[in-house]
Design a protein around this motif. Sequence first.
Motif: not given
Lengths: 360, 360
Positions: B32-59
């Motif tokens: 899914x992210x690849x398709x989005x990336x192909x269309x606009x050169x980037x992709x968006x994280x879901x809010x869950x991914x964002x939350x998890x990613x930020x927390x793990x960045x702290x970890x």
Amino acid sequence: MHSVDLSEAEEFFRLHAAENPHAADPGERFSQALIEFGRRGSFSHTIEELEFGAKVAWRNANRCIGRLYWRSLVVRDRRHVRDADGVAAECVEHLRIATNAGRVRAVITLFAPDQPGRPAPRLRNTQLVRYAGYRGLRSVVGDPAQADFTRWVESLGWTGKGTDFDVLPLAVETPDEGVRLFDIPDDAVLEVELTHPELPWFADLELRWHAVPAISSMPLRIGGVTYPTAPFNGWYLGTEIGSRNLVDADRYDKMTTVGQLLGLDVDDDRSLWKDRVLVEVNRAVLHSFDRAGVKIADHHQESSMFMAFADKERRAGRVPHAEWSWVVPPMSSSALPVYHQYYDESVQLPGFLPSAGWTP
Amino acid sequence: MHSVDLSEAEEFFRLHAAENPHAADPGERFSQALIEFGRRGSFSHTIEELEFGAKVAWRNANRCIGRLYWRSLVVRDRRHVRDADGVAAECVEHLRIATNAGRVRAVITLFAPDQPGRPAPRLRNTQLVRYAGYRGLRSVVGDPAQADFTRWVESLGWTGKGTDFDVLPLAVETPDEGVRLFDIPDDAVLEVELTHPELPWFADLELRWHAVPAISSMPLRIGGVTYPTAPFNGWYLGTEIGSRNLVDADRYDKMTTVGQLLGLDVDDDRSLWKDRVLVEVNRAVLHSFDRAGVKIADHHQESSMFMAFADKERRAGRVPHAEWSWVVPPMSSSALPVYHQYYDESVQLPGFLPSAGWTP
Ligand code: HEM
Ligand code: HEM
């Protein structure tokens, strides 16, 4: 058994020649060493090489904050001493020369390297002077870090007085004699009784420490040859005694006792009572050594001297190498200049190798 | 401009799925992210991914001693806010939520990532709250670490009161508006006046510090996407203020002043007067924050909590990563459990990237 490394030897001869204008041509010196190696599977360093190698090993000791005076190391060549009596006597003589009535000098004594078919004598002590640790049911009398070693020398027939500060015997191992124990004469071990500049009760703790820290478990590697028995000493940095030996929970563990005597609330870490205890124990150590006329460094002065060492290294065209977590003293560290730099942590030779690790 | 890395994205989706049973299948999510990336050169994280990613960045923040509660991070998704007014208002709101009337909470606010042809808004401040530093002929009023930044915002029209503790404005840069400055409302910056539990004269020094340390210069990298503007905060560790900000020679430099007021011999480092000053300044900081009901950690407690974090990591099948020289607090360090372990120092993602470095 450590084997000889010829490419290290070649590199060392080049280093020796580069830093010592009167040294032999490194190519010629290496050819000579090769011939000797072909004949008997090893080669001997000249006394100049030995001195230079030992000094550079100190210069390269990444964990040592005290390296400014690396050129002043007193190097004792005792490669010919091979029997246990001789080794023990030379260790005692080392202590006397190093102690120097309190004006402590940096000294190293080099015993023979291993040779093909002829292992060198070895010291089983981690330091020449350490206090015994006697494990009881619930606690340890003396230094817990020495409890295994103490039990081992007891199994070999040694008996200590059972005080907190019994100096352990030297344990010398030779191929001919096995392990033999030697008590160090009292007058070869200078000790300082600890008092505090303002707190009279501190003396009642009956704490003391010895003047000379002499590591005896680190092999010295010079130019491809390993000297497994090469005890060396500097003088103490106060925090080694005042923050670690007397205070660490797995050493003399005096934190709570001193905190209570200071009248601090030892149940509330947030009152910073531990930080206060460290200041007072370290003040007592520096004060007592000063009063007794025994040389000891404090972490402020030694940190500045380390910065001078780092500068000198840079001016000599070298990069200062150091292990940050070891050269930064364990108290008030951000108030010390040594805290505010990064260092190259890579290891260089000549150098001291990690302790063999003590197994009885 | 930061570019998107698809293999990092793939790895992140796998991590997210491995630690979150209800997450999408990582293979499908990646397609899914690849398709989005192909269309606009980037992709968006879901809010869950964002939350998890930020927390793990702290970890994964190897320099942070405060990671035990990494799961409790409050993540504010403000990716849609792109104008300077909006960014400034959200930073102020971040401060209010984080401050929470003294019961400080760990919060991160995520603004948009760079996108092809559309750079994201950026904060030029290193922290949301910092005090100005005014360079005079011989000395600095305020925080010397902020002297360059202060001169720069002055060149853009800002004028401070000229006290030691003037809160700097937010400097927001957007492609459309260039750099714009925003004063932070007084009532969004909780501050604590420093007094000492026993020494009345300490209050006369008129020292203070703000409640919320909020780093605003470190880009956050999650799953191959960089969020250049992602201010985050925890609560203070006392030594940050008491050993560093107020005492470092290139910060407020209060060592000698406090030493003299304590009646210590400030010409004799060996008297350990500096060590004593550090204890008293740190006691004042903890005491004052406690009295004001503002959450602050002390190095003893925080060090134990870090050990709990390391244990928890091991129980979760991970190795605790940390930079020893950063997680070990800068005073009484050998009295803290965190001192007595080594850690894996290698860097992991998601994570915070080094500050871009400030150039006006
Ligand atoms: C002259 C005064 C000296 C001072 C003040 C000094 C200070 C120190 C200190 C504080 C340590 C850390 C010890 C610890 O935390 O356990 C250390 C380690 C070390 N020093 Fe020095 N030192 C001195 C002389 C020497 C000399 C003469 C040598 C060798 C010729 C030397 C070689 C080393 C080595 C190899 C280590 C690492 C020990 C280990 O890995 O356990 N030092 N020094
Ligand atoms: C909750 C309470 C927290 C405490 C007590 C705490 C404590 C600390 C301390 C003492 C430092 C070293 C700072 C320095 O010496 O300059 C640090 C660094 C750091 N912390 Fe934390 N922290 C907390 C929360 C957080 C949070 C919420 C995050 C991110 C979500 C975070 C990420 C970091 C990072 C990235 C660094 C390195 C900063 C740099 O490289 O300059 N911390 N932390």
